[in-house]
Design a protein around this motif. Structure first.
Motif, short mmCIF file in Angstrom:
data_model
loop_
_atom_site.label_atom_id
_atom_site.label_comp_id
_atom_site.label_asym_id
_atom_site.label_seq_id
_atom_site.Cartn_x
_atom_site.Cartn_y
_atom_site.Cartn_z
N LEU A 134 15.50 123.38 98.86
CA LEU A 134 16.49 123.55 97.80
C LEU A 134 16.08 124.66 96.83
CD1 LEU A 134 17.28 119.81 97.00
CD2 LEU A 134 18.79 121.44 98.14
N LEU A 135 14.80 124.65 96.41
CA LEU A 135 14.33 125.67 95.48
C LEU A 135 14.39 127.06 96.11
CD1 LEU A 135 11.26 123.85 93.88
CD2 LEU A 135 13.45 124.35 92.80
N GLY A 136 14.06 127.16 97.40
CA GLY A 136 14.15 128.44 98.09
C GLY A 136 15.57 128.98 98.10
N ASN A 137 16.54 128.08 98.32
CA ASN A 137 17.95 128.50 98.30
C ASN A 137 18.39 128.89 96.89
OD1 ASN A 137 19.49 128.11 101.00
ND2 ASN A 137 18.15 126.33 100.89
N ILE A 138 17.94 128.14 95.88
CA ILE A 138 18.33 128.43 94.50
C ILE A 138 17.80 129.79 94.06
CG2 ILE A 138 17.95 127.76 92.09
CD1 ILE A 138 18.00 124.83 93.07
N TYR A 139 16.49 129.99 94.20
CA TYR A 139 15.88 131.25 93.76
C TYR A 139 16.30 132.43 94.63
CZ TYR A 139 12.71 128.82 90.55
OH TYR A 139 12.19 128.07 89.53
N GLY A 140 16.53 132.20 95.92
CA GLY A 140 16.84 133.30 96.82
C GLY A 140 18.30 133.73 96.79
N ASP A 141 19.21 132.82 96.41
CA ASP A 141 20.64 133.16 96.43
C ASP A 141 21.07 133.73 95.07
OD1 ASP A 141 23.26 133.42 97.07
OD2 ASP A 141 23.70 131.28 97.23
N HIS A 142 21.46 132.87 94.15
CA HIS A 142 21.87 133.35 92.82
C HIS A 142 20.68 133.50 91.87
CE1 HIS A 142 26.09 133.06 93.79
NE2 HIS A 142 25.94 131.81 94.20
N GLY A 143 19.56 132.93 92.22
CA GLY A 143 18.35 133.11 91.40
C GLY A 143 18.04 131.95 90.48
N TYR A 144 19.07 131.27 89.98
CA TYR A 144 18.83 130.19 89.02
C TYR A 144 19.73 128.97 89.25
CZ TYR A 144 22.97 132.19 86.74
OH TYR A 144 24.23 132.68 86.49
N TYR A 145 20.59 129.02 90.26
CA TYR A 145 21.42 127.86 90.59
C TYR A 145 21.95 128.00 92.01
CZ TYR A 145 25.90 130.36 90.48
OH TYR A 145 26.95 131.21 90.75
N MET A 146 22.43 126.89 92.56
CA MET A 146 23.11 126.93 93.84
C MET A 146 24.29 125.97 93.81
SD MET A 146 20.63 124.70 96.40
CE MET A 146 21.69 125.03 97.80
N GLN A 147 25.38 126.35 94.48
CA GLN A 147 26.54 125.49 94.56
C GLN A 147 26.26 124.38 95.57
OE1 GLN A 147 29.10 126.81 92.56
NE2 GLN A 147 29.99 124.76 92.60
N TRP A 148 26.56 123.14 95.21
CA TRP A 148 26.29 122.00 96.09
C TRP A 148 27.61 121.53 96.72
CZ3 TRP A 148 22.37 120.34 98.57
CH2 TRP A 148 22.35 119.06 99.12
N ASP A 149 27.67 121.59 98.07
CA ASP A 149 28.87 121.14 98.78
C ASP A 149 28.46 120.60 100.15
OD1 ASP A 149 28.39 123.37 100.42
OD2 ASP A 149 29.76 124.64 99.27
N ASP A 150 29.43 120.23 100.95
CA ASP A 150 29.16 119.62 102.25
C ASP A 150 28.41 120.57 103.18
OD1 ASP A 150 30.45 117.35 101.41
OD2 ASP A 150 32.36 117.81 102.37
N ASP A 151 28.76 121.85 103.15
CA ASP A 151 28.10 122.82 104.03
C ASP A 151 26.62 122.96 103.68
OD1 ASP A 151 30.44 123.28 105.39
OD2 ASP A 151 30.98 125.07 104.23
N VAL A 152 26.32 123.05 102.39
CA VAL A 152 24.93 123.18 101.97
C VAL A 152 24.15 121.91 102.33
CG1 VAL A 152 23.39 123.46 100.00
CG2 VAL A 152 25.51 124.78 100.12
N ARG A 153 24.77 120.77 102.14
CA ARG A 153 24.12 119.50 102.49
C ARG A 153 23.75 119.49 103.98
NH1 ARG A 153 28.07 116.60 101.71
NH2 ARG A 153 27.74 116.10 99.50
N PHE A 154 24.67 119.94 104.83
CA PHE A 154 24.41 119.99 106.27
C PHE A 154 23.26 120.95 106.59
CE2 PHE A 154 25.03 122.50 110.14
CZ PHE A 154 24.87 121.51 111.11
N LEU A 155 23.28 122.14 105.97
CA LEU A 155 22.25 123.15 106.26
C LEU A 155 20.86 122.67 105.84
CD1 LEU A 155 24.18 126.38 105.18
CD2 LEU A 155 23.62 125.65 107.51
N VAL A 156 20.77 122.03 104.68
CA VAL A 156 19.47 121.52 104.22
C VAL A 156 18.98 120.43 105.16
CG1 VAL A 156 18.28 120.30 102.37
CG2 VAL A 156 19.88 122.13 101.81
N ALA A 157 19.87 119.52 105.53
CA ALA A 157 19.49 118.45 106.46
C ALA A 157 19.03 119.03 107.79
CB ALA A 157 20.67 117.50 106.66
N ASP A 158 19.72 120.07 108.26
CA ASP A 158 19.36 120.71 109.53
C ASP A 158 18.02 121.44 109.41
OD1 ASP A 158 20.26 121.30 112.27
OD2 ASP A 158 20.26 123.38 111.59
N ASP A 159 17.77 122.07 108.28
CA ASP A 159 16.50 122.78 108.07
C ASP A 159 15.31 121.82 108.14
OD1 ASP A 159 17.70 125.22 107.75
OD2 ASP A 159 17.70 125.16 105.55
#
Length: 284
Positions: free
Chosen positions: A42-67
């Protein structure tokens, strides 16, 4: 056409003792050892995408679970626990469905000071008096600040410059800030603090008084130890809800009683001469 400015970071800071953080330990106790892998993802996605936040939705939930290799339900439970223990900000999650925190934004702010496109959107901003640096000539979109927000930031900077340029009309000695008090005590008694220690002291000062932090530093200094000892003391005080100087003194009395009953002998630890504590030792 100009190259789009990268919002995120290429890397982010990670404390060496992250596993000992009280919030992390609560999450691990509730959700198991895989919690670290999920939080790092989660932190990698937050800092790497917008830098200080990430949008939480079904797609992100799936990707994190898959990772990480766990179920989406397990990811959901962990995120809920992280919000419950204030690892992520609850208010912004409920209002905007984003994952962020004051600590994440402060680290992003520090890492982005030299970036021309540094900007924290006003609705998401958890940092008081942050000086944003919006990119020049960028067309506004869903993830960019509005013109009024940029104008507000510019007005704040201009007012700050004007205030700094005005001569002081008073001859009184400036009152040191809580941060200055703590850093001055640290430098006088423990040496020059490393940047990561300064960041951690700033985090402690968000929720506690400078006297509270100095009391823990005093224990480390008088026992000829370093900052890890003070960190251990503050974590125990936080865990046992010891918040005031009176609480510290009461804890000291309790510790003295236990020491007497156990027939233990230990040289007293004196508190810094300029502090408001007694000369009795403070337990840790």
């Amino acid at each position: 056409m100009a190259r789009p400015i990268k919002e995120g970071l290429d890397y982010f800071p990670l404390d060496t003792d992250i596993i000992h953080d009280i919030k992390i330990r609560k999450i691990m106790r509730s959700n198991g050892p895989q919690s670290i892998a999920v939080l790092l993802d989660l932190l990698g996605n937050i800092y790497g995408d917008h830098g200080y936040y990430m949008q939480w939705d079904d797609d992100v939930r799936f990707l994190v679970a898959d990772d990480v290799g766990i179920s989406e339900a397990a990811v959901d439970e962990l995120v809920s626990k992280a919000i419950q223990v204030d690892f992520f900000d609850e208010k912004l999650f409920k209002k905007y469905s984003i994952l962020t925190s004051k600590g994440i934004q402060k680290r992003y702010q520090k890492a982005s000071k030299r970036k021309s496109g540094f900007c924290i959107q006003k609705p998401y901003n958890l940092i008081v008096n942050v000086h944003n640096n919006p990119p020049q000539g960028e067309v506004n979109g869903d993830n960019n600040p509005t013109a009024s927000e940029v104008s507000d930031a510019e007005s704040t900077r201009k007012e700050s410059k004007v205030n700094k340029s005005k001569p002081k009309k008073t001859t009184e000695e400036p009152v040191p800030s809580p941060r200055e008090k703590v850093l001055a005590f640290y430098q006088q008694n423990l040496g020059q603090p490393a940047p990561v220690v300064i960041q951690e002291l700033d985090d402690w000062l968000e929720d506690h008084s400078p006297e509270w932090v100095i009391a823990a530093l005093t224990i480390a200094a008088e026992s000829h130890r370093q900052f890890p000892t003070a960190r251990t003391v503050m974590r125990r005080w936080q865990k046992e809800n010891i918040k005031t100087l009176d609480d510290i003194k009461a804890d000291q009395v309790s510790w003295e009683n236990r020491k007497t009953r156990g027939n233990q002998r230990k040289p007293p630890i004196s508190v810094a001469p300029n502090s408001s504590f007694s000369d009795d030792d403070i337990p840790f």
